[in-house]
Design an enzyme around this catalytic site. Sequence first.
Site, PDB file in Angstrom:
ATOM      1  N   ARG A   4       0.647  -0.434  -0.127  1.00  0.00           N
ATOM      2  CA  ARG A   4      -0.401  -0.453   0.082  1.00  0.00           C
ATOM      3  C   ARG A   4       0.760   1.303  -0.139  1.00  0.00           C
ATOM      4  O   ARG A   4       0.309   2.317  -0.025  1.00  0.00           O
ATOM      5  CB  ARG A   4      -0.984   0.446   0.822  1.00  0.00           C
ATOM      6  CG  ARG A   4      -2.115  -0.915   1.189  1.00  0.00           C
ATOM      7  CD  ARG A   4      -3.054  -1.036   2.570  1.00  0.00           C
ATOM      8  NE  ARG A   4      -4.155  -2.093   1.832  1.00  0.00           N
ATOM      9  CZ  ARG A   4      -4.658  -3.165   3.150  1.00  0.00           C
ATOM     10  NH1 ARG A   4      -4.203  -2.388   4.179  1.00  0.00           N
ATOM     11  NH2 ARG A   4      -5.502  -3.493   2.837  1.00  0.00           N
ATOM     12  N   ARG A  22       2.888   3.556  -1.853  1.00  0.00           N
ATOM     13  CA  ARG A  22       3.115   3.698  -3.199  1.00  0.00           C
ATOM     14  C   ARG A  22       4.581   3.938  -3.532  1.00  0.00           C
ATOM     15  O   ARG A  22       4.277   3.972  -4.431  1.00  0.00           O
ATOM     16  CB  ARG A  22       1.901   4.677  -3.632  1.00  0.00           C
ATOM     17  CG  ARG A  22       0.846   4.479  -3.243  1.00  0.00           C
ATOM     18  CD  ARG A  22       0.094   3.142  -3.217  1.00  0.00           C
ATOM     19  NE  ARG A  22      -0.145   2.314  -4.119  1.00  0.00           N
ATOM     20  CZ  ARG A  22       0.062   0.642  -4.855  1.00  0.00           C
ATOM     21  NH1 ARG A  22      -0.235   0.345  -3.484  1.00  0.00           N
ATOM     22  NH2 ARG A  22      -0.168   0.465  -5.814  1.00  0.00           N
ATOM     23  N   ASN A  73      13.260   5.582  -0.962  1.00  0.00           N
ATOM     24  CA  ASN A  73      14.377   6.577  -0.522  1.00  0.00           C
ATOM     25  C   ASN A  73      13.708   6.922   0.915  1.00  0.00           C
ATOM     26  O   ASN A  73      12.813   6.901   1.724  1.00  0.00           O
ATOM     27  CB  ASN A  73      14.340   7.628  -1.437  1.00  0.00           C
ATOM     28  CG  ASN A  73      12.869   8.476  -1.015  1.00  0.00           C
ATOM     29  OD1 ASN A  73      12.327   8.991  -0.259  1.00  0.00           O
ATOM     30  ND2 ASN A  73      12.299   8.775  -2.524  1.00  0.00           N
ATOM     31  N   ALA A  74      14.648   7.876   1.703  1.00  0.00           N
ATOM     32  CA  ALA A  74      14.701   8.421   3.321  1.00  0.00           C
ATOM     33  C   ALA A  74      13.722   9.210   3.053  1.00  0.00           C
ATOM     34  O   ALA A  74      13.492   8.895   5.086  1.00  0.00           O
ATOM     35  CB  ALA A  74      15.997   8.937   4.055  1.00  0.00           C
ATOM     36  N   ARG A  75      13.050   9.631   3.294  1.00  0.00           N
ATOM     37  CA  ARG A  75      11.612  10.961   3.082  1.00  0.00           C
ATOM     38  C   ARG A  75      10.759   9.366   3.210  1.00  0.00           C
ATOM     39  O   ARG A  75       9.423   9.945   3.643  1.00  0.00           O
ATOM     40  CB  ARG A  75      12.001  11.421   1.329  1.00  0.00           C
ATOM     41  CG  ARG A  75      10.407  12.454   2.120  1.00  0.00           C
ATOM     42  CD  ARG A  75      10.059  13.488   0.671  1.00  0.00           C
ATOM     43  NE  ARG A  75       9.371  14.143   1.132  1.00  0.00           N
ATOM     44  CZ  ARG A  75       8.375  15.202  -0.047  1.00  0.00           C
ATOM     45  NH1 ARG A  75       8.694  14.918  -0.688  1.00  0.00           N
ATOM     46  NH2 ARG A  75       7.273  16.077   0.426  1.00  0.00           N
ATOM     47  N   ARG A  91       4.415   3.015  10.627  1.00  0.00           N
ATOM     48  CA  ARG A  91       3.842   1.420  10.769  1.00  0.00           C
ATOM     49  C   ARG A  91       5.151   1.163  11.966  1.00  0.00           C
ATOM     50  O   ARG A  91       4.833  -0.179  12.190  1.00  0.00           O
ATOM     51  CB  ARG A  91       4.701   1.126   9.292  1.00  0.00           C
ATOM     52  CG  ARG A  91       3.921   0.826   8.370  1.00  0.00           C
ATOM     53  CD  ARG A  91       3.297   0.725   8.092  1.00  0.00           C
ATOM     54  NE  ARG A  91       1.982   0.066   7.019  1.00  0.00           N
ATOM     55  CZ  ARG A  91       1.029  -0.032   6.682  1.00  0.00           C
ATOM     56  NH1 ARG A  91      -0.033  -0.458   7.870  1.00  0.00           N
ATOM     57  NH2 ARG A  91       0.081  -0.510   5.914  1.00  0.00           N
TER      58      ARG A  91
END
Length: 432
Positions: free
Chosen positions: A289, A291, A367-369, A378
């Site tokens: 989920r 994206r 990526n870190a973002r 989570r």
Amino acid sequence: MGNARIVSQSDQGLKVCAAAARISTTEGGALGLLEGRMGGDRDRMLVKKVLSSGHKSLIEHHALTVAMDSVSVLAEQFLIESRLVAFTVKSRRYVDFGGAGFYVPPSLTGELRARYESAMRDRFSDYVALVKLGVPLEDARFVLPYCFASHFYMTLNARSLLQLIFALRYGRGSAFEELRALGEQLAAQFEALYPGVIEAERAHHPDARPARLVAELHASAPAQLRVTLTAAPADAPAALERALDFTGRYRMDELRALTRDARARELEALCYTFLLEGVSQACVTHFARHRMQSPLFEPALHTLNRGRYVLPETVAAEGGEALERYEAAFRANERTARALGEDGLAPELLSYFALSGHTARLMLTMNARELSHFMRLRTCERAQWEIRAFSQEMLRKLTGSFPELFRWYGPGCAVTGRCPEGRLSCGRPKTL
């Protein structure tokens, strides 16, 4: 059979796409071209002509919502892999699926069909029994087979729908009659919107190679969670410092402020790849989920072959009849699938015997973002227990690789100072 139906779409989808086709080569403004007198067949011919020249982005201006009714969860997982599509799925954490029903392949007849249906009814009986024994719905669902019926909405643009139709009819989904049938339903509806486009595209649309499906079942046994950080920037601090120098918005001693920034684009300079092992089929959907990532998934049959399954704490701690029933469900499922395979059931149909609790391997790159967003959701106490355990282990690996940055990652309450869950808050805010 499942049902795939376009239930809503852009009010003037074709007209907007045609106006977009004209805007690059015709004088006049965007609104003027949209309000012009062209329309109907002339718009369709123009759109088809532009598509034939390779400019597929044109039909991204046409948005549609598709309702999926009574499709198998195997089909759901195939569809949810589509990255440029928004999904809302009936939750197996909160909704009782004891009477959901299941998909039966139309090609399955005679004795094989009877044995297939009997086995699936047995798994639903296991689910109902576990719920009655006090096992939470989100854990009882692990014994449900991958043919159980799912319902969801998906919203996408016409280009993504066209790609999905090809994936279902000619690509990775073509090995499954259920997926081909869904592709046929969607193709007929797409053809009504853009006549001839599918046929024209078929001539130069390469087929995606389906996964090789071979039934090689192993004995059932509980799995172990494992997270491996397989790829990371060679010098993450240096890469991030270059990005910060470029934008001039933050310094390296202001990383906590960066992680709280509403548009922390500098973090996208850092990419990390994980191999996750012991992920239940149900949990794979939770990962999918998100994206903004690049995930690689295993076919359901591979998880059935491996035979490993999650053992939730609610079942292990309960012990007794609940534990016995839970583990017996996986053993019985394995025996039935093995026998049916030996008697001629095709590997793609054996895929429906994969249970939601069978574990897969999952490779994903973020990526870190995006990892910041992922961790806020989570590692939260409200997250499903399995993905929370994986995210916490992923965060430990990240913190070990770049502690100056990832020490500031965690649940939303710890990062931003406020809980995003509202009345559903656990009431135990974390701090970093």
